[in-house]
Design a protein around this motif. Structure first.
Motif, PDB file in Angstrom:
ATOM      1  N   GLU A 172       0.832  -1.207   0.000  1.00 24.74           N
ATOM      2  CA  GLU A 172       0.000   0.000   0.000  1.00 24.74           C
ATOM      3  C   GLU A 172       0.866   1.256   0.000  1.00 24.74           C
ATOM      4  O   GLU A 172       0.495   2.269  -0.595  1.00 24.74           O
ATOM      5  CB  GLU A 172      -0.940  -0.010   1.215  1.00 24.74           C
ATOM      6  CG  GLU A 172      -2.030  -1.059   1.136  1.00 24.74           C
ATOM      7  CD  GLU A 172      -2.858  -0.933  -0.138  1.00 24.74           C
ATOM      8  OE1 GLU A 172      -3.284   0.198  -0.466  1.00 24.74           O
ATOM      9  OE2 GLU A 172      -3.074  -1.963  -0.810  1.00 24.74           O
ATOM     10  N   LEU A 173       2.024   1.187   0.654  1.00 18.48           N
ATOM     11  CA  LEU A 173       2.955   2.314   0.596  1.00 18.48           C
ATOM     12  C   LEU A 173       3.446   2.511  -0.834  1.00 18.48           C
ATOM     13  O   LEU A 173       3.524   3.648  -1.335  1.00 18.48           O
ATOM     14  CB  LEU A 173       4.134   2.075   1.531  1.00 18.48           C
ATOM     15  CG  LEU A 173       3.850   1.963   3.032  1.00 18.48           C
ATOM     16  CD1 LEU A 173       5.162   1.780   3.790  1.00 18.48           C
ATOM     17  CD2 LEU A 173       3.109   3.188   3.537  1.00 18.48           C
ATOM     18  N   LEU A 174       3.782   1.423  -1.477  1.00 21.18           N
ATOM     19  CA  LEU A 174       4.267   1.519  -2.861  1.00 21.18           C
ATOM     20  C   LEU A 174       3.171   2.008  -3.791  1.00 21.18           C
ATOM     21  O   LEU A 174       3.438   2.777  -4.728  1.00 21.18           O
ATOM     22  CB  LEU A 174       4.789   0.155  -3.321  1.00 21.18           C
ATOM     23  CG  LEU A 174       6.017  -0.381  -2.583  1.00 21.18           C
ATOM     24  CD1 LEU A 174       6.410  -1.745  -3.132  1.00 21.18           C
ATOM     25  CD2 LEU A 174       7.189   0.600  -2.713  1.00 21.18           C
ATOM     26  N   ARG A 175       1.944   1.560  -3.561  1.00 22.03           N
ATOM     27  CA  ARG A 175       0.834   1.998  -4.410  1.00 22.03           C
ATOM     28  C   ARG A 175       0.620   3.510  -4.306  1.00 22.03           C
ATOM     29  O   ARG A 175       0.415   4.196  -5.310  1.00 22.03           O
ATOM     30  CB  ARG A 175      -0.438   1.243  -4.018  1.00 22.03           C
ATOM     31  CG  ARG A 175      -1.482   1.167  -5.134  1.00 22.03           C
ATOM     32  CD  ARG A 175      -2.665   0.315  -4.690  1.00 22.03           C
ATOM     33  NE  ARG A 175      -2.261  -0.984  -4.194  1.00 22.03           N
ATOM     34  CZ  ARG A 175      -1.975  -2.005  -4.990  1.00 22.03           C
ATOM     35  NH1 ARG A 175      -2.050  -1.872  -6.303  1.00 22.03           N
ATOM     36  NH2 ARG A 175      -1.612  -3.168  -4.463  1.00 22.03           N
ATOM     37  N   SER A 176       0.702   4.021  -3.091  1.00 15.99           N
ATOM     38  CA  SER A 176       0.560   5.469  -2.900  1.00 15.99           C
ATOM     39  C   SER A 176       1.742   6.217  -3.504  1.00 15.99           C
ATOM     40  O   SER A 176       1.586   7.274  -4.120  1.00 15.99           O
ATOM     41  CB  SER A 176       0.443   5.795  -1.409  1.00 15.99           C
ATOM     42  OG  SER A 176      -0.718   5.221  -0.851  1.00 15.99           O
ATOM     43  N   PHE A 177       2.933   5.664  -3.340  1.00 14.03           N
ATOM     44  CA  PHE A 177       4.132   6.285  -3.903  1.00 14.03           C
ATOM     45  C   PHE A 177       4.033   6.390  -5.424  1.00 14.03           C
ATOM     46  O   PHE A 177       4.327   7.443  -6.011  1.00 14.03           O
ATOM     47  CB  PHE A 177       5.358   5.463  -3.498  1.00 14.03           C
ATOM     48  CG  PHE A 177       6.619   5.863  -4.206  1.00 14.03           C
ATOM     49  CD1 PHE A 177       7.289   7.037  -3.861  1.00 14.03           C
ATOM     50  CD2 PHE A 177       7.133   5.083  -5.230  1.00 14.03           C
ATOM     51  CE1 PHE A 177       8.457   7.409  -4.515  1.00 14.03           C
ATOM     52  CE2 PHE A 177       8.298   5.449  -5.884  1.00 14.03           C
ATOM     53  CZ  PHE A 177       8.963   6.612  -5.536  1.00 14.03           C
ATOM     54  N   VAL A 178       3.605   5.314  -6.089  1.00 13.55           N
ATOM     55  CA  VAL A 178       3.469   5.329  -7.548  1.00 13.55           C
ATOM     56  C   VAL A 178       2.409   6.333  -7.974  1.00 13.55           C
ATOM     57  O   VAL A 178       2.567   7.044  -8.983  1.00 13.55           O
ATOM     58  CB  VAL A 178       3.142   3.911  -8.076  1.00 13.55           C
ATOM     59  CG1 VAL A 178       2.769   3.955  -9.559  1.00 13.55           C
ATOM     60  CG2 VAL A 178       4.326   2.983  -7.856  1.00 13.55           C
ATOM     61  N   ALA A 179       1.323   6.423  -7.218  1.00 16.73           N
ATOM     62  CA  ALA A 179       0.267   7.384  -7.545  1.00 16.73           C
ATOM     63  C   ALA A 179       0.795   8.811  -7.478  1.00 16.73           C
ATOM     64  O   ALA A 179       0.481   9.648  -8.338  1.00 16.73           O
ATOM     65  CB  ALA A 179      -0.916   7.200  -6.595  1.00 16.73           C
ATOM     66  N   ILE A 180       1.601   9.119  -6.469  1.00 14.71           N
ATOM     67  CA  ILE A 180       2.192  10.458  -6.366  1.00 14.71           C
ATOM     68  C   ILE A 180       3.095  10.738  -7.559  1.00 14.71           C
ATOM     69  O   ILE A 180       3.056  11.816  -8.159  1.00 14.71           O
ATOM     70  CB  ILE A 180       2.978  10.604  -5.043  1.00 14.71           C
ATOM     71  CG1 ILE A 180       2.032  10.499  -3.849  1.00 14.71           C
ATOM     72  CG2 ILE A 180       3.751  11.920  -5.007  1.00 14.71           C
ATOM     73  CD1 ILE A 180       2.742  10.377  -2.512  1.00 14.71           C
TER      74      ILE A 180
END
Length: 284
Positions: free
Chosen positions: A10-18
């Motif tokens: 979930e951290l990576l998913r948010s990071f990619v979205a940013i």
């Protein structure tokens, strides 16, 4: 072996979205979180997990640092693999096997895309592919699905595509000017070869069957070398060849039908789903 802290997807998913959307606000909307929650996630990722600065903040603009660029590549791969694991093991839509028969003609042109899309959707299904001429495939009873070429008026099964046969030779060569004209064709049992020969006979055009093979790739190798003319479905002609016809003194060839046959004795959800992919793939 060195021990590293785990990274929550979930951290990576948010990071990619940013990274993709250029800011925390739009990323928060994309992943259905508040902006403060996204900020806390990235603080945790930077300070607690990786201990690296991932963003350069310039007012409302957010850019990735060099370390952030490196992480972005890994994050995309990790998330892709994460999705593949769930698709393959947790939600295997179907399992089983299916046997397809098809002439060599269609393997290079149509089957790669069809099989790739099917494998992505149903990774646990085993596909067994048999390549034989149409007249041989029609005699087999052990195949679940069969793709064959049929003459107009003799269609059976489900029509996939109708297409005209055309004459073709290699660009930069003119074997059609030779007398007799050399041909590279399928073996004698192919009705398409009979079409081509009968059309030439009707106009009294001299020719000779110089090369024969049950393999389309072998025929195209001969044609690409400038050694012969061939007659094939128009969609199969490769970029190194040119279509020839009346201007070169050759007769117009008829249209043919490609059909899909289902084995009524071995129907299953697996075979019917692949049949749907085949139908769609031949429309492209």
């Amino acid at each position: 072996m060195a021990h590293y802290p785990s990274i929550d997807t979930e951290l990576l998913r948010s990071f990619v979205a940013i990274a993709d959307l250029g800011g925390f606000t739009r990323a928060a909307e994309a992943v259905n979180r508040t902006q403060s929650a996204i900020s806390m996630q990235m603080k945790r990722l930077e300070e607690d997990v990786l201990q690296r600065s991932l963003f350069q903040r310039d007012g409302r603009q957010v850019r990735l640092t060099a370390e952030g660029q490196v992480l972005l590549g890994y994050a995309r791969r990790i998330l892709k693999l994460h999705g593949e694991v769930f698709n393959t093991l947790r939600e295997p839509h179907m399992v089983g096997s299916v046997r397809i028969g098809t002439p060599d003609d269609y393997v290079m042109r149509f089957m790669p895309g069809i099989l790739a899309r099917f494998a992505q959707a149903y990774p646990l299904v085993q596909v067994e592919l048999h390549c034989e001429p149409s007249f041989q495939l029609l005699q087999r009873q052990d195949l679940d699905l069969t793709i064959v070429t049929r003459e107009p008026g003799k269609e059976i099964g489900q029509l996939l595509r109708q297409e005209r046969f055309v004459w073709a030779e290699a660009i930069g060569f003119s074997p059609h000017e030779q007398t007799p004209m050399p041909l590279a064709m399928f073996n004698a049992d192919c009705f398409c070869r009979a079409w081509a020969c009968n059309a030439l006979d009707a106009m009294e055009r001299e020719y000779r069957i110089a090369y024969t093979s049950p393999s389309l790739s072998a025929i195209f190798a001969v044609v690409s070398a400038g050694l012969a003319v061939t007659a094939q479905l128009q969609s199969l002609i490769t970029p190194d060849m040119r279509i020839i016809g009346e201007a070169e003194g050759l007769p117009t060839l008829p249209q043919t039908s490609i059909v899909l046959l289902r084995n009524q004795h071995s129907q299953s959800q697996v075979s019917e789903t692949l049949a749907e992919h085949i139908v769609e793939g031949f429309r492209l």
